[in-house]
Design a protein around this motif. Structure first.
Motif, PDB file in Angstrom:
ATOM      1  N   LEU A 154       0.834  -1.193   0.000  1.00 16.78           N
ATOM      2  CA  LEU A 154       0.000   0.000   0.000  1.00 16.78           C
ATOM      3  C   LEU A 154       0.874   1.250   0.000  1.00 16.78           C
ATOM      4  CD1 LEU A 154      -2.581  -1.116   2.726  1.00 16.78           C
ATOM      5  CD2 LEU A 154      -2.834  -1.271   0.240  1.00 16.78           C
ATOM      6  N   TYR A 155       0.239   2.415  -0.254  1.00 19.33           N
ATOM      7  CA  TYR A 155       0.979   3.670  -0.300  1.00 19.33           C
ATOM      8  C   TYR A 155       0.363   4.692   0.652  1.00 19.33           C
ATOM      9  CZ  TYR A 155       2.924   1.595  -4.509  1.00 19.33           C
ATOM     10  OH  TYR A 155       3.535   0.744  -5.395  1.00 19.33           O
ATOM     11  N   ALA A 156       1.233   5.437   1.308  1.00 21.23           N
ATOM     12  CA  ALA A 156       0.762   6.487   2.210  1.00 21.23           C
ATOM     13  C   ALA A 156       0.415   7.767   1.458  1.00 21.23           C
ATOM     14  CB  ALA A 156       1.829   6.787   3.266  1.00 21.23           C
ATOM     15  N   SER A 157       0.870   7.917   0.234  1.00 16.77           N
ATOM     16  CA  SER A 157       0.685   9.188  -0.479  1.00 16.77           C
ATOM     17  C   SER A 157      -0.779   9.600  -0.651  1.00 16.77           C
ATOM     18  CB  SER A 157       1.401   9.159  -1.837  1.00 16.77           C
ATOM     19  OG  SER A 157       0.914   8.124  -2.648  1.00 16.77           O
ATOM     20  N   PRO A 158      -1.730   8.669  -0.870  1.00 18.77           N
ATOM     21  CA  PRO A 158      -3.122   9.127  -0.937  1.00 18.77           C
ATOM     22  C   PRO A 158      -3.608   9.713   0.392  1.00 18.77           C
ATOM     23  CG  PRO A 158      -2.901   6.935  -1.907  1.00 18.77           C
ATOM     24  CD  PRO A 158      -1.614   7.235  -1.215  1.00 18.77           C
ATOM     25  N   ILE A 159      -3.135   9.147   1.520  1.00 13.82           N
ATOM     26  CA  ILE A 159      -3.486   9.703   2.831  1.00 13.82           C
ATOM     27  C   ILE A 159      -2.878  11.089   2.979  1.00 13.82           C
ATOM     28  CG2 ILE A 159      -3.386   9.347   5.330  1.00 13.82           C
ATOM     29  CD1 ILE A 159      -2.940   6.384   4.816  1.00 13.82           C
ATOM     30  N   ALA A 309      -8.129  -2.716   3.266  1.00 14.43           N
ATOM     31  CA  ALA A 309      -7.284  -3.655   2.526  1.00 14.43           C
ATOM     32  C   ALA A 309      -7.495  -5.087   3.007  1.00 14.43           C
ATOM     33  CB  ALA A 309      -5.817  -3.263   2.662  1.00 14.43           C
ATOM     34  N   ILE A 310      -7.602  -5.269   4.331  1.00 13.71           N
ATOM     35  CA  ILE A 310      -7.842  -6.607   4.897  1.00 13.71           C
ATOM     36  C   ILE A 310      -9.182  -7.141   4.406  1.00 13.71           C
ATOM     37  CG2 ILE A 310      -8.365  -7.834   7.041  1.00 13.71           C
ATOM     38  CD1 ILE A 310      -6.210  -6.049   8.382  1.00 13.71           C
ATOM     39  N   MET A 311     -10.205  -6.302   4.400  1.00 17.16           N
ATOM     40  CA  MET A 311     -11.516  -6.756   3.935  1.00 17.16           C
ATOM     41  C   MET A 311     -11.494  -7.091   2.444  1.00 17.16           C
ATOM     42  SD  MET A 311     -14.352  -4.657   6.118  1.00 17.16           S
ATOM     43  CE  MET A 311     -13.783  -3.024   5.635  1.00 17.16           C
ATOM     44  N   ASN A 312     -10.746  -6.311   1.662  1.00 20.14           N
ATOM     45  CA  ASN A 312     -10.649  -6.602   0.229  1.00 20.14           C
ATOM     46  C   ASN A 312      -9.944  -7.929  -0.021  1.00 20.14           C
ATOM     47  OD1 ASN A 312     -11.840  -4.118  -0.024  1.00 20.14           O
ATOM     48  ND2 ASN A 312     -10.275  -3.225  -1.350  1.00 20.14           N
ATOM     49  N   ILE A 313      -8.883  -8.202   0.745  1.00 22.89           N
ATOM     50  CA  ILE A 313      -8.177  -9.483   0.615  1.00 22.89           C
ATOM     51  C   ILE A 313      -9.102 -10.627   0.996  1.00 22.89           C
ATOM     52  CG2 ILE A 313      -6.316 -10.903   1.583  1.00 22.89           C
ATOM     53  CD1 ILE A 313      -4.654  -8.308   1.814  1.00 22.89           C
ATOM     54  N   TRP A 314      -9.818 -10.455   2.093  1.00 25.85           N
ATOM     55  CA  TRP A 314     -10.734 -11.503   2.569  1.00 25.85           C
ATOM     56  C   TRP A 314     -11.828 -11.777   1.546  1.00 25.85           C
ATOM     57  CZ3 TRP A 314     -15.869 -10.268   4.531  1.00 25.85           C
ATOM     58  CH2 TRP A 314     -16.571 -11.402   4.975  1.00 25.85           C
ATOM     59  N   GLN A 315     -12.350 -10.697   0.923  1.00 27.69           N
ATOM     60  CA  GLN A 315     -13.443 -10.833  -0.035  1.00 27.69           C
ATOM     61  C   GLN A 315     -12.960 -11.178  -1.434  1.00 27.69           C
ATOM     62  OE1 GLN A 315     -15.129  -6.933   0.539  1.00 27.69           O
ATOM     63  NE2 GLN A 315     -16.620  -7.651   2.060  1.00 27.69           N
ATOM     64  N   SER A 320      -5.494  -2.838  -5.141  1.00 26.99           N
ATOM     65  CA  SER A 320      -4.891  -1.697  -5.849  1.00 26.99           C
ATOM     66  C   SER A 320      -5.860  -0.529  -5.982  1.00 26.99           C
ATOM     67  CB  SER A 320      -4.391  -2.121  -7.237  1.00 26.99           C
ATOM     68  OG  SER A 320      -5.461  -2.583  -8.041  1.00 26.99           O
ATOM     69  N   SER A 321      -7.159  -0.769  -5.807  1.00 31.15           N
ATOM     70  CA  SER A 321      -8.125   0.335  -5.863  1.00 31.15           C
ATOM     71  C   SER A 321      -7.863   1.346  -4.750  1.00 31.15           C
ATOM     72  CB  SER A 321      -9.556  -0.203  -5.741  1.00 31.15           C
ATOM     73  OG  SER A 321      -9.755  -0.834  -4.480  1.00 31.15           O
ATOM     74  N   PHE A 323      -5.124   2.590  -4.027  1.00 30.09           N
ATOM     75  CA  PHE A 323      -4.053   3.500  -4.413  1.00 30.09           C
ATOM     76  C   PHE A 323      -4.624   4.853  -4.844  1.00 30.09           C
ATOM     77  CE2 PHE A 323      -1.352  -0.327  -6.071  1.00 30.09           C
ATOM     78  CZ  PHE A 323      -1.279  -0.811  -4.774  1.00 30.09           C
ATOM     79  N   GLU A 324      -5.922   4.901  -5.122  1.00 29.44           N
ATOM     80  CA  GLU A 324      -6.526   6.093  -5.704  1.00 29.44           C
ATOM     81  C   GLU A 324      -7.196   6.971  -4.654  1.00 29.44           C
ATOM     82  OE1 GLU A 324      -5.910   6.814  -8.766  1.00 29.44           O
ATOM     83  OE2 GLU A 324      -4.875   4.886  -8.999  1.00 29.44           O
ATOM     84  N   HIS A 325      -7.042   8.262  -4.842  1.00 27.61           N
ATOM     85  CA  HIS A 325      -7.626   9.256  -3.939  1.00 27.61           C
ATOM     86  C   HIS A 325      -9.144   9.095  -3.845  1.00 27.61           C
ATOM     87  CE1 HIS A 325      -8.189  13.346  -2.192  1.00 27.61           C
ATOM     88  NE2 HIS A 325      -9.271  13.334  -2.938  1.00 27.61           N
ATOM     89  N   GLU A 326      -9.791   8.828  -4.986  1.00 27.42           N
ATOM     90  CA  GLU A 326     -11.246   8.751  -5.018  1.00 27.42           C
ATOM     91  C   GLU A 326     -11.771   7.602  -4.170  1.00 27.42           C
ATOM     92  OE1 GLU A 326      -9.260   8.951  -7.602  1.00 27.42           O
ATOM     93  OE2 GLU A 326      -9.663  10.989  -8.332  1.00 27.42           O
ATOM     94  N   THR A 327     -11.011   6.503  -4.109  1.00 24.46           N
ATOM     95  CA  THR A 327     -11.419   5.355  -3.308  1.00 24.46           C
ATOM     96  C   THR A 327     -11.164   5.603  -1.830  1.00 24.46           C
ATOM     97  OG1 THR A 327     -10.806   3.918  -5.158  1.00 24.46           O
ATOM     98  CG2 THR A 327     -11.172   2.857  -3.043  1.00 24.46           C
TER      99      THR A 327
END
Length: 341
Positions: A154-159, A309-315, A320-321, A323-327
């Motif tokens: 993951l990336y901290a830059s969107p935060i 991210a944990i929920m996305n992995i589980w599901q 990678s979604s 990574f985007e500011h909009e998400t």
């Protein structure tokens, strides 16, 4: 494939507050209580690590939350022993959530007869039974290739982009993002593109390891609000010298956005007495009391990012979604208001 079981979280001792915050965020998203698995991770008198899991984890999708920060060796061993305990307890899958990946700076042989410790750590984690890695802002992207299992970085830059939009609302035309060295240009450029800011580089030359002999600013910083962007801050020597150089070059203010606040040795003292107006770090490493009390260090949360991210992995959905500011913006809704500075 979607798991019929709920994701289960377990934490070592490296950053319990972050693990608890991730569980709380997942509870909000799931509309049901998600708590950390009841376990004890402790040391015998001779400092051997012992792990006992009190809950049934057979067939469960397990996520171990454990950054390998200082003390790196202890936290790394805790992580591997927890993985072994879960594997021997018939967990269906074991994912290591490592917000800060220690040993990442040893990603290549810099001279003869030296190790590639990051590769060794990758081998150890895999052999311990870990089947997937979730981490943030690896010091070197190629470390993902050291593993023969999936690695989500993951990336901290969107935060950071969300934080800048809140703290510096309407000032983007006066902002310049600065890389503290040539190697970090890609990271700095990525944030600059997100916020629509200019880019500059501080070119540093070392006379010997740990000592910066000369610094040169490449780019226009006069009258600008400068953001130094880096993946980690260790002793803060380079960071503070870079701030001095930017002020000497005419910068109006200098701030820093750092993914991982290692802050060893005299780092906090240096930052307190520096010309940095603020240093923003994530909570990937549990902050010490000195860090929390420092007037010009501010901490931004990563729990919303890691929980999603944990929920996305589980599901079985896209990581990678994130990574985007909009998400990410809806995930952080409520943490950042609409007001500016």
């Amino acid at each position: 494939m979607h798991n019929t079981h709920e994701p289960k979280l377990i934490s070592g001792n490296a950053n319990r507050p972050l693990a608890t915050a991730i569980a709380r965020r997942m509870s909000m998203h799931r509309g049901m209580n998600v708590s950390l698995v009841d376990a004890r991770v402790e040391r015998f008198n001779d400092q051997e690590i012992f792990v006992e899991v009190y809950e049934n984890v057979r067939g469960e999708d397990m996520f171990i939350i454990q950054p390998t920060s200082n003390p790196a060796n202890d936290n790394l061993m805790e992580l591997m022993i927890m993985a072994d305990a879960l594997r021997r307890s018939s967990a269906a899958r074991i994912t290591a959530v490592i917000p800060y990946f220690g040993y990442a700076r040893q990603d290549r042989r810099t001279k003869a007869r030296t190790p590639i410790s990051a590769k060794l750590v990758a081998n150890l984690l895999t052999e311990a039974g870990i089947e997937r890695i979730l981490t943030m802002d690896l010091h070197a992207a190629q470390i993902q290739g050291f593993f023969d299992i999936p690695v989500d970085n993951l990336y901290a830059s969107p935060i950071f982009a969300l934080d800048i939009a809140h703290q510096f609302n309407g000032l983007c035309d006066r902002i310049t993002v600065v890389s503290p060295d040539v190697g970090g240009v890609t990271r700095a450029r990525e944030l600059a593109q997100r916020i629509g800011a200019g880019l500059a580089i501080v070119d540093k030359r070392r006379s010997r390891p740990g000592e910066v002999a000369e610094m040169t600013v490449i780019g226009e910083v006069e009258g600008q609000i400068c953001f130094i962007v880096d993946d980690l801050c260790d002793t803060a020597g380079t960071l503070c010298k870079a701030a001095d150089k930017l002020i000497e070059g005419g910068a109006e203010e200098v701030h820093a956005y750092i993914s991982h606040g290692v802050f060893s040795g005299p780092a906090v003292e240096r930052i307190t007495g520096s010309r940095l107006k603020s240093v923003v770090v994530t909570d990937s490493i549990q902050p010490t009391k000195a860090v929390e009390d420092c007037p010009n260090i501010r901490i931004v949360p990563t729990a919303p990012l890691f929980a999603q991210a944990i929920m996305n992995i589980w599901q079985g959905t896209s990581v990678s979604s994130l990574f985007e500011h909009e998400t990410l913006a809806p995930i952080y809704e409520g943490l950042y208001g609409s007001n500016g500075r």
